[in-house]
Scaffold this motif. Sequence first.
Motif: not given
Lengths: 109, 113
Positions: B41-53, B55-62
């Motif tokens: 399946l490779g790497l799948r993005l769960i969550y990411f953050s571009y600054d303190v506090k 957050k953004e959902k990735g492809d599989i945040p559940e």
Amino acid sequence: AQRVTQPEKLLSVFKGAPVELKCNYSYSGSPELFWYVQYSRQRLQLLLRHISRESIKGFTADLNKGETSFHLKKPFAQEEDSAMYYCALRGGSWGKLQFGAGTQVVVTP
Amino acid sequence: DVKVTQSSRYLVKRTGEKVFLECVQDMDHENMFWYRQDPGLGLRLIYFSYDVKMKEKGDIPEGYSVSREKKERFSLILESASTNQTSMYLCASSRGIRNEKLFFGSGTQLSVL
């Protein structure tokens, strides 16, 4: 939707033989493509990116927009090239990376 | 060189436990990511953050949540671990909005029994 496809799960080549890892993508905009590599017991790391048009460790990759491909090539494989290779695409307004499933390369002497 | 440190190399937890995976980077990077790596399946993005506090959902945040209280630290939380969350978890960081190069941690192999 963007997608990265690496059709080969495993690629076994002899030392000194050419090696080509296939990567196809689907993306409606202008993509940015990368190859990442993970050697045994090491961290995943960037190998090369298409915008740099560089050759790293003898590897090159050319973005072919007509065929939506970004295949990784090396004319003469070395044993130290044995690793897991991931193709990745960056698209969208923010630019998160989408990875393919990976291709395990085994170079035998 | 950038160092991304994941607190645990191996973790074994039981179903239903709350699990914390910690990641720290030392290069003042704005962006941080959590991926899971699974064979085939490779790497799948769960969550990411571009600054303190932020957050953004990735492809599989559940089944996951994250916390970024400080710039250098990005935590992944499994609220109630399940067996299908057994995986290798990779943390990564990068600089700037174009986030061209990701720097990865060495990974945490999580087994949920």
